[in-house]
Design an enzyme around this catalytic site. Structure first.
Site, PDB file in Angstrom:
ATOM      1  N   SER A   1      53.986   5.693  39.113  1.00  0.00           N
ATOM      2  CA  SER A   1      55.388   5.432  38.754  1.00  0.00           C
ATOM      3  C   SER A   1      55.931   4.316  39.638  1.00  0.00           C
ATOM      4  O   SER A   1      56.973   3.724  39.327  1.00  0.00           O
ATOM      5  CB  SER A   1      56.228   6.706  38.915  1.00  0.00           C
ATOM      6  OG  SER A   1      55.979   7.317  40.157  1.00  0.00           O
TER       7      SER A   1
ATOM      8  N   ASP B   1      47.544   8.178  43.443  1.00  0.00           N
ATOM      9  CA  ASP B   1      47.385   8.169  41.988  1.00  0.00           C
ATOM     10  C   ASP B   1      46.403   7.068  41.570  1.00  0.00           C
ATOM     11  O   ASP B   1      46.479   5.939  42.068  1.00  0.00           O
ATOM     12  CB  ASP B   1      48.757   7.878  41.349  1.00  0.00           C
ATOM     13  CG  ASP B   1      48.976   8.630  40.056  1.00  0.00           C
ATOM     14  OD1 ASP B   1      48.049   9.321  39.597  1.00  0.00           O
ATOM     15  OD2 ASP B   1      50.101   8.527  39.512  1.00  0.00           O
TER      16      ASP B   1
ATOM     17  N   LYS C   1      44.833  11.662  42.162  1.00  0.00           N
ATOM     18  CA  LYS C   1      45.264  12.249  40.889  1.00  0.00           C
ATOM     19  C   LYS C   1      44.840  11.324  39.763  1.00  0.00           C
ATOM     20  O   LYS C   1      44.859  10.103  39.913  1.00  0.00           O
ATOM     21  CB  LYS C   1      46.781  12.434  40.851  1.00  0.00           C
ATOM     22  CG  LYS C   1      47.287  12.981  39.507  1.00  0.00           C
ATOM     23  CD  LYS C   1      48.753  13.327  39.525  1.00  0.00           C
ATOM     24  CE  LYS C   1      49.673  12.184  39.267  1.00  0.00           C
ATOM     25  NZ  LYS C   1      49.451  11.470  37.982  1.00  0.00           N
TER      26      LYS C   1
ATOM     27  N   GLU D   1      44.967  11.089  35.185  1.00  0.00           N
ATOM     28  CA  GLU D   1      45.569  11.645  33.967  1.00  0.00           C
ATOM     29  C   GLU D   1      44.508  11.968  32.923  1.00  0.00           C
ATOM     30  O   GLU D   1      43.554  11.200  32.746  1.00  0.00           O
ATOM     31  CB  GLU D   1      46.569  10.632  33.378  1.00  0.00           C
ATOM     32  CG  GLU D   1      47.746  10.351  34.292  1.00  0.00           C
ATOM     33  CD  GLU D   1      48.750   9.373  33.679  1.00  0.00           C
ATOM     34  OE1 GLU D   1      48.606   8.988  32.498  1.00  0.00           O
ATOM     35  OE2 GLU D   1      49.694   9.006  34.397  1.00  0.00           O
TER      36      GLU D   1
ATOM     37  N   GLU E   1      53.275  17.755  32.771  1.00  0.00           N
ATOM     38  CA  GLU E   1      54.459  16.907  32.581  1.00  0.00           C
ATOM     39  C   GLU E   1      55.013  17.044  31.168  1.00  0.00           C
ATOM     40  O   GLU E   1      54.271  16.919  30.183  1.00  0.00           O
ATOM     41  CB  GLU E   1      54.115  15.434  32.877  1.00  0.00           C
ATOM     42  CG  GLU E   1      55.321  14.513  32.678  1.00  0.00           C
ATOM     43  CD  GLU E   1      55.188  13.135  33.293  1.00  0.00           C
ATOM     44  OE1 GLU E   1      54.183  12.871  33.993  1.00  0.00           O
ATOM     45  OE2 GLU E   1      56.098  12.317  33.082  1.00  0.00           O
TER      46      GLU E   1
END
Ligand code: KIV
Length: 275
Positions: free
Chosen positions: A45, A83, A113, A115, A182
């Site tokens: 982000s 991330d 992390k 996704e 999320e």
């Protein structure tokens, strides 16, 4: 005491909720650490709230390493998770392991992390086997914004809900130590949380997750491009900053800043000699 993946595991076992926030720099990480946060995610982000991109896709490994290292210098007790940016782990398992290793070696984080669910389980397994703890991330995965056709709540139909439960089980089986949920309906997040033994960290996924995470600029009112429904604003730091900037500009223009107490003195004797 330093939070570790073992701390996270034991917090779930004891029913103690896990607190996480994102951070991207030394000073903010230090403040969060002093406040007692369990974990800090150096999220991609970063691309939106720090670098001003429209989405997270342009973020690079170099960006992530740079900001992860800054956060790690400020966070003494929080578990720092770096991330993995778009295309740093999707192409091959080998590249995923190499890039996860770079984030840990050069960034200094204690976990990474990434996704995705079943599709990235080979990567999760290989990275974990390289002794790098992996936090998974399912539901709305912002790196897939183009595939989803926008930032939308996930898992609303029976089929989509069942798929998310399966994804959560798959990332657990692949070795993830925790999973971010999320934009998932709260009751579905509760079912997922009860179906797996690793902690769920919710963002827009209700109170029954094992922990929560927010992007810090959102919860402090510092990012106004858009505010998702799940964000609670804990302070209006953006307003405080704008007010302080305006006061500074005014004082500079009027010549009332700097005052004597912000100014260095020199003896009149020396000054006389300069004329
Ligand atoms: O990049 C990020 O900040 C994230 C959180 C929203 C979980 O992935």
């Amino acid at each position: 005491m330093k939070n570790t993946v073992a701390t996270f595991r034991s917090q779930k076992e004891k029913g103690e909720r896990i607190s996480m926030l994102t951070a991207y720099d030394y000073s903010t990480a230090k403040l969060m650490d002093q406040a007692g946060i369990n974990g800090i995610l150096v999220g991609d982000s970063l691309g939106m709230v720090v670098l001003g991109y429209e989405d997270t896709l342009p973020v690079t490994m170099e960006d992530m390493i740079h900001h992860t290292a800054a956060v790690c210098r400020g966070a003494k007790n929080a578990l720092v998770v770096g991330d993995m940016p778009f295309m740093s782990y999707q192409v091959s398992v080998e590249e995923a392991v190499r890039n996860a290793g770079r984030l840990m070696k050069e960034g200094g984080c204690q976990a990474v992390k990434l996704e995705g669910g079943a599709a990235v389980c080979p990567q999760i397994k290989a990275i974990t086997e390289a002794s790098i703890p992996v936090m998974a991330h399912i539901g709305l995965t912002p790196q897939s914004v183009n595939a989803f056709g926008g930032f939308k709540v996930q898992g609303k139909s029976e089929e989509a809900a069942r798929k998310l439960i399966e994804e959560a089980k798959a990332v657990e089986a692949a070795g993830a130590f925790a999973v971010v949920l999320e934009c998932v309906p709260a009751k579905l997040a509760e079912i997922i949380t009860k179906s797996i033994s690793i902690p769920t960290i919710g963002i827009g996924a209700g109170v029954e997750c094992d922990g929560q995470i927010l992007v810090y600029q959102d919860m402090l009112g510092m990012f106004s491009d858009f505010t998702p429904k799940f964000v609670k604003r804990y302070a209006n730091v953006g307003e405080v900053m704008t007010g302080a900037f305006q006061e500074y500009i005014e004082e500079v223009q009027k010549g009332t800043f700097p005052c004597p107490e912000h100014t260095f003195a020199i003896s009149d004797e020396v000054i006389k000699k300069l004329y």
